[in-house]
Enzyme design. Structure first.
Site, PDB file in Angstrom:
ATOM      1  N   GLY A 196       0.810  -1.210   0.000  1.00 14.47           N
ATOM      2  CA  GLY A 196       0.000   0.000   0.000  1.00 14.47           C
ATOM      3  C   GLY A 196       0.846   1.263   0.000  1.00 14.47           C
TER       4      GLY A 196
ATOM      5  CG  ASN B  15       0.203   1.171   5.492  1.00 11.46           C
ATOM      6  OD1 ASN B  15       0.677   1.434   6.591  1.00 11.46           O
ATOM      7  ND2 ASN B  15      -0.968   0.579   5.342  1.00 11.46           N
TER       8      ASN B  15
ATOM      9  CG  HIS C  98      28.540 -35.410   2.273  1.00 13.27           C
ATOM     10  ND1 HIS C  98      29.595 -35.394   3.150  1.00 13.27           N
ATOM     11  CD2 HIS C  98      28.904 -36.253   1.275  1.00 13.27           C
ATOM     12  CE1 HIS C  98      30.555 -36.194   2.709  1.00 13.27           C
ATOM     13  NE2 HIS C  98      30.158 -36.723   1.569  1.00 13.27           N
TER      14      HIS C  98
END
Length: 333
Positions: free
Chosen positions: A25, A53, A205
């Protein structure tokens, strides 16, 4: 809180001025820093401003807010934002306070990298007194090594990096470039971890894990490669909710949920997601997302034939003689 003490408005929102597009927003304000409108998830290039926001809000009249939320009619996930817009239209004063310090949204998994980078940059390096570091290991740069960590011979940790408690960095392993290793991990022989976030209890590994995000309890078979770079060097995309999202990153490996495993020599292409409790079988090259709780295996077709090859032992003996001469002197007869 300081602004709220002045009682300059009925509600207060924190906003952050972002330097790049953020899929959230955007706050439109007037000259008095009062909210005029919220633009929710505009398309890139259509942002009204760079003030976003960040969802830290203080409401002095929450009952009124809840009343407006109940009245909202929308098919999108913006009920709260619509309620705020309607409050503003009806004269409710909402003050927006700009937040100047660091902010990293965790909207998508790859946003974790920014948060890890920030936290490692502001942290102090240190090695726990209970950690064991081999004299033949190399520790360089800003490195944080937690309690009961073991760093074995010829391992290299090149910071910034974090090693969680009880983890083992095995022989000839390399951990580098803002990597986070969780607690009780085993970074096994000849593994390279580059710029990755790895959760607790993971095992590797002889693997390469580049710019990847790994959940807890994962295990990677020998030769596993999580690729992080495209041939064409373009930005890497990921699929989220059925939509293709540009991550904005030219290096991004795999995003793997909890309790996943890979077999030996498995390969995962850049930006691929693997759901929790899934397995990528030996020799698989994974080019598409794998859903949670699934196993993908390769099904090669082989033929068994008589062996027509006859070994020539003299060639091997001649090669061994040449190798014995290396160093400038022949062995005594």
């Amino acid at each position: 809180m300081q602004e709220a003490k002045r009682k300059s408005a009925a509600s207060y929102l924190l906003g952050y001025r972002t330097k790049e597009y953020f899929p959230g927003g955007y706050l439109v304000i007037n000259s008095r820093n009062e909210l005029k409108h919220i633009v929710e998830k505009p398309k890139p290039g259509r942002e009204p401003d760079n003030l976003v926001n960040i969802l830290v809000h203080l409401h002095t009249d929450p009952e009124r807010l809840l009343e407006y939320i109940e009245k909202v009619k929308t098919n999108n996930d913006d009920v709260y934002e619509c309620a705020l817009d309607n409050l503003v239209k009806d004269g409710h004063k909402i003050k927006v306070i700009s937040y100047p310090d660091f902010w990293a949204p965790i909207k998508y998994p790859w946003h974790i990298f920014d948060a890890v980078k920030y936290l490692l940059d502001i942290s102090q390096p240190g090695i726990s007194t209970s950690a064991y570091i081999s004299k033949k290991a190399t520790i360089e740069g800003k490195v944080i090594i937690s309690d009961n960590v073991r760093v074995l011979e010829n391992a290299v940790i090149r910071g910034p990096a974090y090693i969680g408690s009880g983890s083992i960095i095995g022989n000839n392993a390399l951990v580098r470039d803002y990597s986070h290793i969780g607690a009780d991990c085993v970074i096994g022989y000849s593994t390279e971890i580059k710029g990755s976030y790895i959760g607790d209890g993971c095992w590797t590994h002889s693997s390469y894990i580049g710019d990847s995000i790994i959940g807890k309890g994962c295990s990677f078979g020998a030769g596993t490669v999580l690729a992080n770079f495209r041939f064409d060097e373009q930005k890497i995309s990921a699929t989220v909710g059925g939509k293709t999202i540009d991550t904005g990153r030219d290096k991004l490996g795999a995003i793997i949920g909890d309790n996943c495993k890979t077999g030996v020599n498995a390969s995962v292409m850049p930006g691929i997601k693997i759901g929790p409790n899934s397995i990528v079988g030996s020799s698989v090259c994974l080019t598409k997302d794998l859903e949670p709780g699934k196993m993908i295996v390769s099904e090669p077709h082989y033929r068994t034939l008589p062996n027509p090859v006859k070994l020539d032992e003299t060639k091997g003996k001649e090669l061994k003689k040449r190798l014995e001469k290396l160093g400038g002197t022949e062995p005594e007869k």
